[in-house]
Design a protein around this motif. Structure first.
Motif, short mmCIF file in Angstrom:
data_model
loop_
_atom_site.label_atom_id
_atom_site.label_comp_id
_atom_site.label_asym_id
_atom_site.label_seq_id
_atom_site.Cartn_x
_atom_site.Cartn_y
_atom_site.Cartn_z
N ASN A 183 1.01 -1.20 -0.21
CA ASN A 183 -0.02 -0.12 0.01
C ASN A 183 1.04 1.35 0.01
O ASN A 183 0.55 2.44 -0.66
CB ASN A 183 -0.92 -0.16 1.21
N ALA A 184 2.10 1.22 0.78
CA ALA A 184 2.88 2.18 0.77
C ALA A 184 3.53 2.46 -0.76
O ALA A 184 3.99 3.69 -1.02
CB ALA A 184 3.94 2.35 1.66
N HIS A 185 3.46 1.51 -1.69
CA HIS A 185 4.11 1.82 -2.83
C HIS A 185 3.02 2.00 -3.94
O HIS A 185 3.49 2.22 -5.21
CB HIS A 185 5.02 0.48 -3.18
N ALA A 186 1.80 1.93 -3.75
CA ALA A 186 0.77 2.39 -4.70
C ALA A 186 1.09 3.81 -5.29
O ALA A 186 1.00 4.65 -4.49
CB ALA A 186 -0.65 2.21 -3.78
N PRO A 187 1.12 3.70 -6.66
CA PRO A 187 1.27 5.21 -7.18
C PRO A 187 -0.22 5.80 -6.90
O PRO A 187 -1.28 5.27 -6.89
CB PRO A 187 1.35 4.59 -8.64
N ALA A 188 -0.19 7.14 -7.04
CA ALA A 188 -1.19 8.00 -6.89
C ALA A 188 -2.09 7.35 -8.17
O ALA A 188 -2.05 7.39 -9.28
CB ALA A 188 -0.91 9.39 -7.34
N GLY A 189 -3.57 7.45 -7.67
CA GLY A 189 -4.42 6.88 -8.52
C GLY A 189 -4.64 5.46 -8.85
O GLY A 189 -5.50 5.19 -9.55
N PHE A 190 -4.04 4.59 -8.32
CA PHE A 190 -3.86 3.10 -8.49
C PHE A 190 -4.43 2.61 -7.42
O PHE A 190 -4.31 3.12 -6.30
CB PHE A 190 -2.47 2.70 -8.81
N GLU A 191 -5.06 1.53 -7.63
CA GLU A 191 -5.70 0.34 -6.36
C GLU A 191 -4.76 -0.96 -6.51
O GLU A 191 -4.70 -1.37 -7.63
CB GLU A 191 -6.96 0.13 -6.58
N LEU A 192 -4.58 -1.41 -5.29
CA LEU A 192 -4.03 -2.78 -5.29
C LEU A 192 -5.27 -3.70 -5.54
O LEU A 192 -6.10 -3.89 -4.76
CB LEU A 192 -3.30 -3.12 -3.82
N THR A 193 -4.96 -4.69 -6.61
CA THR A 193 -5.93 -5.58 -7.02
C THR A 193 -5.43 -6.88 -6.91
O THR A 193 -6.50 -8.03 -6.75
CB THR A 193 -6.41 -5.40 -8.54
N ASP A 194 -4.27 -7.25 -6.59
CA ASP A 194 -3.85 -8.96 -6.62
C ASP A 194 -2.33 -8.71 -5.73
O ASP A 194 -1.65 -7.98 -5.97
CB ASP A 194 -3.80 -9.19 -7.96
N ALA A 195 -2.28 -9.62 -5.12
CA ALA A 195 -0.89 -9.44 -4.15
C ALA A 195 -0.72 -10.92 -3.78
O ALA A 195 -0.68 -11.44 -2.50
CB ALA A 195 -1.15 -8.72 -3.04
N PRO A 196 -0.36 -11.86 -4.76
CA PRO A 196 0.20 -13.25 -4.25
C PRO A 196 1.42 -13.35 -3.59
O PRO A 196 2.50 -12.51 -3.59
CB PRO A 196 0.19 -13.90 -5.51
N VAL A 197 1.40 -14.23 -2.75
CA VAL A 197 2.62 -14.25 -1.59
C VAL A 197 3.07 -15.49 -1.72
O VAL A 197 2.69 -16.76 -1.91
CB VAL A 197 2.07 -13.93 -0.28
N ARG A 198 4.51 -15.57 -1.62
CA ARG A 198 5.14 -16.71 -1.63
C ARG A 198 6.47 -16.79 -0.67
O ARG A 198 6.93 -15.79 -0.33
CB ARG A 198 5.92 -17.09 -2.97
#
Length: 91
Positions: free
Chosen positions: A29-44
């Motif tokens: 979330n801290a790296h989200a560019p302005a105007g963008f939303e996080l839509t997917d975040a697979p973790v490994r």
């Protein structure tokens, strides 16, 4: 008359390393560019380590604007490359 709402289609990804899912989500979330939303975040998790690697996909959600045309074909013709028609309404 038809009215449409269009928005640019753009996505970007960012990879972060964290010690927990909560930390990974906060870092993304801290790296989200302005105007963008996080839509997917697979973790490994790599074998033999406690660190998690998450790859966040962000999609642009701003920049919407309205267009108008007499019919659906004319409305679609006004949608530039790299944009998407989100909503159509009639008068």
């Amino acid at each position: 008359m038809l009215y449409g709402t269009i928005r640019p289609v753009e996505k970007t990804t960012t990879e972060v390393e964290a010690q927990s899912l909560e930390e990974a989500h906060a870092l993304l979330n801290a790296h989200a560019p302005a105007g963008f939303e996080l839509t997917d975040a697979p973790v490994r998790m790599a074998a033999g380590t406690a660190a998690l690697t998450a790859t966040g996909t962000f999609v642009r959600r701003d920049g919407a604007r309205d267009i108008e045309a007499a019919d659906m074909a004319a409305l679609r013709a006004q949608v530039p490359d790299g944009w998407i028609l989100l909503h159509v309404r009639s008068s």
